[in-house]
Design a protein around this motif. Structure first.
Motif, PDB file in Angstrom:
ATOM      1  N   VAL A 199     -36.710 -25.163 -25.331  1.00  0.00           N
ATOM      2  CA  VAL A 199     -35.597 -24.702 -26.172  1.00  0.00           C
ATOM      3  C   VAL A 199     -36.124 -23.856 -27.336  1.00  0.00           C
ATOM      4  CG1 VAL A 199     -33.709 -25.479 -27.677  1.00  0.00           C
ATOM      5  CG2 VAL A 199     -34.118 -26.615 -25.491  1.00  0.00           C
ATOM      6  N   LEU A 200     -37.267 -24.265 -27.886  1.00  0.00           N
ATOM      7  CA  LEU A 200     -37.879 -23.491 -28.977  1.00  0.00           C
ATOM      8  C   LEU A 200     -38.143 -22.052 -28.513  1.00  0.00           C
ATOM      9  CD1 LEU A 200     -39.292 -23.648 -31.845  1.00  0.00           C
ATOM     10  CD2 LEU A 200     -41.398 -24.064 -30.601  1.00  0.00           C
ATOM     11  N   VAL A 201     -38.706 -21.904 -27.322  1.00  0.00           N
ATOM     12  CA  VAL A 201     -39.045 -20.563 -26.819  1.00  0.00           C
ATOM     13  C   VAL A 201     -37.771 -19.755 -26.562  1.00  0.00           C
ATOM     14  CG1 VAL A 201     -40.079 -19.327 -24.869  1.00  0.00           C
ATOM     15  CG2 VAL A 201     -41.258 -21.306 -25.856  1.00  0.00           C
ATOM     16  N   LEU A 202     -36.766 -20.397 -25.943  1.00  0.00           N
ATOM     17  CA  LEU A 202     -35.519 -19.682 -25.645  1.00  0.00           C
ATOM     18  C   LEU A 202     -34.807 -19.262 -26.935  1.00  0.00           C
ATOM     19  CD1 LEU A 202     -34.242 -21.911 -22.696  1.00  0.00           C
ATOM     20  CD2 LEU A 202     -35.048 -19.548 -22.541  1.00  0.00           C
ATOM     21  N   ASP A 203     -34.749 -20.158 -27.909  1.00  0.00           N
ATOM     22  CA  ASP A 203     -34.079 -19.828 -29.176  1.00  0.00           C
ATOM     23  C   ASP A 203     -34.866 -18.772 -29.949  1.00  0.00           C
ATOM     24  OD1 ASP A 203     -31.989 -21.486 -28.632  1.00  0.00           O
ATOM     25  OD2 ASP A 203     -32.576 -23.095 -29.988  1.00  0.00           O
ATOM     26  N   PHE A 204     -36.178 -18.823 -29.852  1.00  0.00           N
ATOM     27  CA  PHE A 204     -37.035 -17.782 -30.445  1.00  0.00           C
ATOM     28  C   PHE A 204     -36.636 -16.419 -29.871  1.00  0.00           C
ATOM     29  CE2 PHE A 204     -40.646 -14.974 -29.923  1.00  0.00           C
ATOM     30  CZ  PHE A 204     -41.337 -15.047 -31.114  1.00  0.00           C
ATOM     31  N   GLY A 205     -36.484 -16.356 -28.550  1.00  0.00           N
ATOM     32  CA  GLY A 205     -36.154 -15.096 -27.881  1.00  0.00           C
ATOM     33  C   GLY A 205     -34.836 -14.497 -28.362  1.00  0.00           C
ATOM     34  N   LYS A 206     -33.880 -15.373 -28.716  1.00  0.00           N
ATOM     35  CA  LYS A 206     -32.578 -14.883 -29.174  1.00  0.00           C
ATOM     36  C   LYS A 206     -32.709 -14.115 -30.489  1.00  0.00           C
ATOM     37  CE  LYS A 206     -30.135 -18.714 -29.410  1.00  0.00           C
ATOM     38  NZ  LYS A 206     -28.988 -19.641 -29.402  1.00  0.00           N
ATOM     39  N   GLY A 207     -33.698 -14.454 -31.304  1.00  0.00           N
ATOM     40  CA  GLY A 207     -33.920 -13.712 -32.544  1.00  0.00           C
ATOM     41  C   GLY A 207     -34.821 -12.511 -32.335  1.00  0.00           C
ATOM     42  N   PHE A 208     -35.828 -12.705 -31.480  1.00  0.00           N
ATOM     43  CA  PHE A 208     -36.829 -11.648 -31.291  1.00  0.00           C
ATOM     44  C   PHE A 208     -36.222 -10.414 -30.614  1.00  0.00           C
ATOM     45  CE2 PHE A 208     -40.175  -9.477 -28.987  1.00  0.00           C
ATOM     46  CZ  PHE A 208     -41.170  -9.375 -29.943  1.00  0.00           C
ATOM     47  N   LEU A 209     -35.470 -10.642 -29.532  1.00  0.00           N
ATOM     48  CA  LEU A 209     -35.022  -9.530 -28.682  1.00  0.00           C
ATOM     49  C   LEU A 209     -34.162  -8.503 -29.433  1.00  0.00           C
ATOM     50  CD1 LEU A 209     -35.430  -8.680 -25.735  1.00  0.00           C
ATOM     51  CD2 LEU A 209     -33.223  -9.736 -25.237  1.00  0.00           C
ATOM     52  N   PRO A 210     -33.105  -8.912 -30.148  1.00  0.00           N
ATOM     53  CA  PRO A 210     -32.289  -7.896 -30.813  1.00  0.00           C
ATOM     54  C   PRO A 210     -33.062  -7.106 -31.873  1.00  0.00           C
ATOM     55  CG  PRO A 210     -31.320 -10.092 -31.098  1.00  0.00           C
ATOM     56  CD  PRO A 210     -32.565 -10.266 -30.309  1.00  0.00           C
ATOM     57  N   VAL A 211     -33.936  -7.787 -32.612  1.00  0.00           N
ATOM     58  CA  VAL A 211     -34.690  -7.081 -33.656  1.00  0.00           C
ATOM     59  C   VAL A 211     -35.707  -6.134 -33.014  1.00  0.00           C
ATOM     60  CG1 VAL A 211     -36.282  -7.404 -35.596  1.00  0.00           C
ATOM     61  CG2 VAL A 211     -34.305  -8.896 -35.340  1.00  0.00           C
ATOM     62  N   PHE A 212     -36.349  -6.600 -31.951  1.00  0.00           N
ATOM     63  CA  PHE A 212     -37.289  -5.744 -31.223  1.00  0.00           C
ATOM     64  C   PHE A 212     -36.573  -4.500 -30.700  1.00  0.00           C
ATOM     65  CE2 PHE A 212     -39.303  -4.551 -27.183  1.00  0.00           C
ATOM     66  CZ  PHE A 212     -40.593  -4.289 -27.620  1.00  0.00           C
ATOM     67  N   LEU A 213     -35.390  -4.702 -30.106  1.00  0.00           N
ATOM     68  CA  LEU A 213     -34.626  -3.562 -29.566  1.00  0.00           C
ATOM     69  C   LEU A 213     -34.226  -2.599 -30.686  1.00  0.00           C
ATOM     70  CD1 LEU A 213     -32.175  -5.032 -26.895  1.00  0.00           C
ATOM     71  CD2 LEU A 213     -34.094  -3.454 -26.554  1.00  0.00           C
TER      72      LEU A 213
ATOM     73  N   VAL B  23     -33.653 -22.209 -37.082  1.00  0.00           N
ATOM     74  CA  VAL B  23     -35.058 -22.068 -37.459  1.00  0.00           C
ATOM     75  C   VAL B  23     -35.874 -21.320 -36.381  1.00  0.00           C
ATOM     76  CG1 VAL B  23     -37.155 -23.285 -38.144  1.00  0.00           C
ATOM     77  CG2 VAL B  23     -34.928 -24.075 -38.942  1.00  0.00           C
ATOM     78  N   ALA B  24     -35.772 -21.762 -35.113  1.00  0.00           N
ATOM     79  CA  ALA B  24     -36.533 -21.075 -34.061  1.00  0.00           C
ATOM     80  C   ALA B  24     -36.093 -19.612 -33.958  1.00  0.00           C
ATOM     81  CB  ALA B  24     -36.336 -21.787 -32.721  1.00  0.00           C
ATOM     82  N   THR B  25     -34.783 -19.378 -34.119  1.00  0.00           N
ATOM     83  CA  THR B  25     -34.279 -18.004 -34.026  1.00  0.00           C
ATOM     84  C   THR B  25     -34.756 -17.172 -35.219  1.00  0.00           C
ATOM     85  OG1 THR B  25     -32.380 -18.931 -32.844  1.00  0.00           O
ATOM     86  CG2 THR B  25     -32.177 -16.666 -33.562  1.00  0.00           C
ATOM     87  N   THR B  26     -34.853 -17.800 -36.393  1.00  0.00           N
ATOM     88  CA  THR B  26     -35.426 -17.111 -37.560  1.00  0.00           C
ATOM     89  C   THR B  26     -36.871 -16.692 -37.279  1.00  0.00           C
ATOM     90  OG1 THR B  26     -34.047 -18.229 -39.192  1.00  0.00           O
ATOM     91  CG2 THR B  26     -36.200 -17.486 -39.956  1.00  0.00           C
ATOM     92  N   ILE B  27     -37.629 -17.597 -36.656  1.00  0.00           N
ATOM     93  CA  ILE B  27     -39.032 -17.257 -36.347  1.00  0.00           C
ATOM     94  C   ILE B  27     -39.069 -16.056 -35.398  1.00  0.00           C
ATOM     95  CG2 ILE B  27     -41.163 -18.122 -35.265  1.00  0.00           C
ATOM     96  CD1 ILE B  27     -40.399 -20.921 -36.295  1.00  0.00           C
ATOM     97  N   GLY B  28     -38.130 -16.024 -34.435  1.00  0.00           N
ATOM     98  CA  GLY B  28     -38.058 -14.876 -33.530  1.00  0.00           C
ATOM     99  C   GLY B  28     -37.741 -13.586 -34.265  1.00  0.00           C
ATOM    100  N   VAL B  29     -36.787 -13.643 -35.184  1.00  0.00           N
ATOM    101  CA  VAL B  29     -36.396 -12.446 -35.954  1.00  0.00           C
ATOM    102  C   VAL B  29     -37.602 -11.889 -36.711  1.00  0.00           C
ATOM    103  CG1 VAL B  29     -35.068 -11.703 -37.989  1.00  0.00           C
ATOM    104  CG2 VAL B  29     -33.952 -13.044 -36.179  1.00  0.00           C
ATOM    105  N   PHE B  30     -38.302 -12.767 -37.436  1.00  0.00           N
ATOM    106  CA  PHE B  30     -39.404 -12.258 -38.265  1.00  0.00           C
ATOM    107  C   PHE B  30     -40.667 -11.989 -37.435  1.00  0.00           C
ATOM    108  CE2 PHE B  30     -36.766 -14.012 -41.737  1.00  0.00           C
ATOM    109  CZ  PHE B  30     -36.657 -12.845 -42.476  1.00  0.00           C
ATOM    110  N   ALA B  31     -40.767 -12.569 -36.242  1.00  0.00           N
ATOM    111  CA  ALA B  31     -41.902 -12.214 -35.375  1.00  0.00           C
ATOM    112  C   ALA B  31     -41.802 -10.745 -34.998  1.00  0.00           C
ATOM    113  CB  ALA B  31     -41.911 -13.085 -34.122  1.00  0.00           C
ATOM    114  N   ALA B  32     -40.570 -10.256 -34.822  1.00  0.00           N
ATOM    115  CA  ALA B  32     -40.392  -8.845 -34.489  1.00  0.00           C
ATOM    116  C   ALA B  32     -40.457  -7.958 -35.734  1.00  0.00           C
ATOM    117  CB  ALA B  32     -39.050  -8.648 -33.776  1.00  0.00           C
ATOM    118  N   ALA B  33     -39.968  -8.469 -36.881  1.00  0.00           N
ATOM    119  CA  ALA B  33     -39.810  -7.607 -38.057  1.00  0.00           C
ATOM    120  C   ALA B  33     -41.011  -7.632 -39.002  1.00  0.00           C
ATOM    121  CB  ALA B  33     -38.554  -8.023 -38.836  1.00  0.00           C
ATOM    122  N   ALA B  34     -41.671  -8.777 -39.146  1.00  0.00           N
ATOM    123  CA  ALA B  34     -42.714  -8.900 -40.179  1.00  0.00           C
ATOM    124  C   ALA B  34     -43.684 -10.014 -39.776  1.00  0.00           C
ATOM    125  CB  ALA B  34     -42.059  -9.218 -41.528  1.00  0.00           C
TER     126      ALA B  34
END
Ligand code: G3P
Length: 198
Positions: free
Chosen positions: A55-69, A105-116
């Motif tokens: 679930v951590l990985v899937l929720d991470f992806g939800k933040g990472f993907l839109p910011v990466f795109l 939280v996991a989605t926040t980590i995804g967002v900032f993994a792509a942004a900063a």
């Protein structure tokens, strides 16, 4: 128009309730067990560590993907920030769960993994240290979002400070019950008692 669609798409992706779906596949409704949260911590608590990691990985992806795109599309940074925040709002107030959801939280980590990534790496270390010292994921989560605005300044990435402050407010709001439990000394550890004793 493209950026508006990106933000809407981010909200919809963020809304996908992976924790709820994975929990039901394991025979558990995470909204009714443990802390009642649909996030990775409660899935680890109620279904086991590996389920929590999935679930951590899937929720991470939800933040990472839109910011990466958004970054791949060379979107201006306010749109990148909006896309990231929309994914977080979707996760917390999911259109598929009657506007209920997780704590972001996991989605926040995804967002900032792509942004900063560098400020995030340091914030994640602080988060892990807080969890290791206390045994409470909520404390680590709060350490992560509290340190992000300062770390963005320290690493000279000020364009995402507004996003990090909005994230901080959202995550604190979603953790208001955890904060109360921490203050009363009643916070739930990430493991069930039975597992912890094994
Ligand atoms: O990421 C959520 C975590 O900070 C707290 O989860 O289930 O202990 O409320 P929980």
């Amino acid at each position: 128009m493209t950026y508006v669609l990106l933000v809407l798409g981010a909200y919809l992706l963020g809304s996908v309730p992976f924790g709820y779906v994975v929990g039901r596949l394991c025979g558990v409704d995470p909204r009714k067990e443990g802390s009642g949260n649909t996030g990775a911590t409660n899935l680890a608590r109620t279904c086991g560590l590996w389920v929590g990691i999935v679930v951590l990985v899937l929720d991470f992806g939800k933040g990472f993907l839109p910011v990466f795109l958004a970054l791949e599309m060379n979107a201006p940074w306010p749109w990148v920030s909006l896309a990231g925040f929309a994914a977080l709002v979707g996760h917390c107030y999911s259109v598929f769960l009657c506007f209920r959801g997780g704590k972001a939280v996991a989605t926040t980590i995804g967002v900032f993994a792509a942004a900063a990534i560098l400020p995030l790496a340091v914030a994640t270390l602080l988060c892990v240290a807080a969890i290791a010292a206390s045994g409470f994921v909520s404390l680590g989560s709060l350490a992560l979002v509290t340190s992000m605005p300062l770390l963005l300044l320290a690493f000279d990435s000020p364009r995402y400070i507004a996003l990090s402050i909005a994230v901080l407010l959202l995550v604190y709001w979603r953790h208001r019950e955890n904060i109360g439990r921490l203050a009363r000394g009643e916070e739930k550890p990430w493991r069930r008692k039975k597992q912890a004793e094994e």
